[in-house]
Design an enzyme around this catalytic site. Structure first.
Site, PDB file in Angstrom:
ATOM      1  N   ASP A   1       0.858  -1.182   0.000  1.00 31.05           N
ATOM      2  CA  ASP A   1       0.000   0.000   0.000  1.00 31.05           C
ATOM      3  C   ASP A   1       0.896   1.236   0.000  1.00 31.05           C
ATOM      4  O   ASP A   1       1.659   1.459   0.940  1.00 31.05           O
ATOM      5  CB  ASP A   1      -0.892  -0.016   1.247  1.00 31.05           C
ATOM      6  CG  ASP A   1      -2.010   1.010   1.178  1.00 31.05           C
ATOM      7  OD1 ASP A   1      -2.177   1.638   0.110  1.00 31.05           O
ATOM      8  OD2 ASP A   1      -2.717   1.184   2.189  1.00 31.05           O
TER       9      ASP A   1
ATOM     10  N   ASP B   1      -2.862   2.561  -6.114  1.00 33.30           N
ATOM     11  CA  ASP B   1      -1.830   2.672  -5.086  1.00 33.30           C
ATOM     12  C   ASP B   1      -1.724   1.466  -4.166  1.00 33.30           C
ATOM     13  O   ASP B   1      -1.060   1.523  -3.126  1.00 33.30           O
ATOM     14  CB  ASP B   1      -2.046   3.937  -4.251  1.00 33.30           C
ATOM     15  CG  ASP B   1      -3.379   3.935  -3.521  1.00 33.30           C
ATOM     16  OD1 ASP B   1      -4.232   3.066  -3.821  1.00 33.30           O
ATOM     17  OD2 ASP B   1      -3.580   4.796  -2.645  1.00 33.30           O
ATOM     18  N   GLU B   2      -2.350   0.351  -4.519  1.00 31.79           N
ATOM     19  CA  GLU B   2      -2.199  -0.843  -3.687  1.00 31.79           C
ATOM     20  C   GLU B   2      -2.394  -2.103  -4.526  1.00 31.79           C
ATOM     21  O   GLU B   2      -3.070  -2.096  -5.552  1.00 31.79           O
ATOM     22  CB  GLU B   2      -3.165  -0.830  -2.501  1.00 31.79           C
ATOM     23  CG  GLU B   2      -4.625  -0.868  -2.876  1.00 31.79           C
ATOM     24  CD  GLU B   2      -5.538  -0.983  -1.667  1.00 31.79           C
ATOM     25  OE1 GLU B   2      -5.286  -1.841  -0.804  1.00 31.79           O
ATOM     26  OE2 GLU B   2      -6.517  -0.208  -1.592  1.00 31.79           O
TER      27      GLU B   2
END
Length: 352
Positions: free
Chosen positions: A11, A106-107
């Site tokens: 993350d 973003d993860e």
């Protein structure tokens, strides 16, 4: 006996804001956020950790964020930069495993069960990935490591920013026991409140309910709750995630009665969805739907097919709704984007 899977959940730390602070060092020591202007009923997409200390958070209206933090610095999003950087990060993941499940820009989850690097030590692999991301992009990432997928996700949030947390197979139930039931993915505010009404605050207390009791309460999801309370998650990685839609809505503190009040709210929701759409590079727009809920809780919606995120289309749909269904006042406004996979083209060989 089958071997345990080794999952890593990566993350990125306040991704959009981190990129802006990286590229503009003057933003590093001030509360800042990516979002639309207050005058246009903007919405916060994300913010840095300094802003979060004031209570600013994603999906909050810009007006509310500025009330909480008057010195908040607003920065417009740079979509292409975020997408290009995400592509660099994703390519790093594939250097360690082909089993990558992007959750958003973003993860991502990685299955490193068969990764031969670092003697197949998942903790060392996660550390190497995070270091390579930093060396390549100057951005930090946090990681959770576990043999259970949802436990890895919980772990990635425990040592933020720029940290990691591992839960070994033998320690999963002990790790989960003191956590609030809301830590289980899928358990939202309504379900948390209902469980609290039954005296269930922690995952350890959730285990006191039988499978039958949970199924009676929550249907099929009751079986999921029963398993996850015990650290059981049979899911493997979804290597292709193709959501059919994304939506954002807001319940108003007071009913509104004019389209002039509703329009900037709708356009603010549209701006928020534009930021979220870049998290799905393999999807394209198929249509837009606008909905309202009136004071008697009746829901009305209008939609149209389109491949462009046009504010005028949202205005037109809202106007149609308002002419037909606004007599009782409106308490909720929402915008939904219908999506479809982008077509893949293969070049024809002219000499076949």
């Amino acid at each position: 006996m089958s071997k345990h899977r080794k999952f890593i959940h990566i993350d990125m730390d306040c991704y959009f804001a981190a990129i802006e602070m990286r590229d503009n060092p003057s933003l590093r020591d001030v509360p800042m956020a990516i979002g639309g202007a207050k005058e246009r009923r903007g919405v916060i997409a994300t913010c840095n950790y300094l802003a979060r200390e004031y209570g600013v958070k994603s999906a909050m209206s810009t007006a509310m964020a500025l009330k909480l933090c008057p010195q908040l610095v607003l920065v417009p999003g740079r979509m292409q930069v975020y997408k290009d950087t995400a592509e660099i990060i994703r390519n790093i993941f594939y250097q360690y495993t082909d089993l990558v499940e992007p959750v958003s820009i973003d993860e991502a989850y990685l299955d490193v069960t068969d990764c031969a690097l670092f003697n197949n030590c998942a903790s060392d692999i996660a550390r190497a990935i995070r270091e390579q991301i930093y060396q390549t992009t100057a951005l930090t990432a946090s990681a959770g490591i576990s043999s259970v997928k949802f436990v890895a996700k919980i772990g990635s949030d425990l040592n933020k920013p720029n940290g990691q947390f591992m839960v070994t197979p033998n320690n999963i139930e002990k790790f989960l026991s003191p956590l609030a039931v809301s830590a289980i993915p899928g358990v939202g505010k309504v379900m948390t409140a209902k469980l609290q009404g039954l005296g269930i605050e922690t995952i350890a207390q959730l285990r006191l309910l039988t499978r039958e009791q949970l199924i009676d309460l929550y249907g099929k999801f009751g079986q999921v709750l029963y398993q996850r309370a015990r650290g059981i998650d049979p899911r493997v990685l979804q290597l292709s995630r193709l959501p059919k839609s994304m939506a954002k809505e807001t319940t108003l503190s007071e009913d509104i009665h004019t389209i002039e009040q509703a329009e900037p709210i709708c356009l603010g929701l549209l701006e928020y969805l534009k930021l979220k759409l870049i998290q799905l590079p393999d999807m394209q727009l198929e249509g837009i739907r606008v909905k309202i809920k009136d004071a008697s809780f009746k829901v009305f919606s209008k939609e149209c097919k389109t491949s462009f995120l046009a504010a005028d289309m949202v205005r037109g749909l809202l106007q149609q709704l308002w002419q037909q269904n606004s007599q009782k006042g409106v308490r909720l406004v929402g915008v939904c984007l219908r999506l479809q996979p982008k077509p893949t083209y293969s070049q024809l060989n002219l000499f076949d």
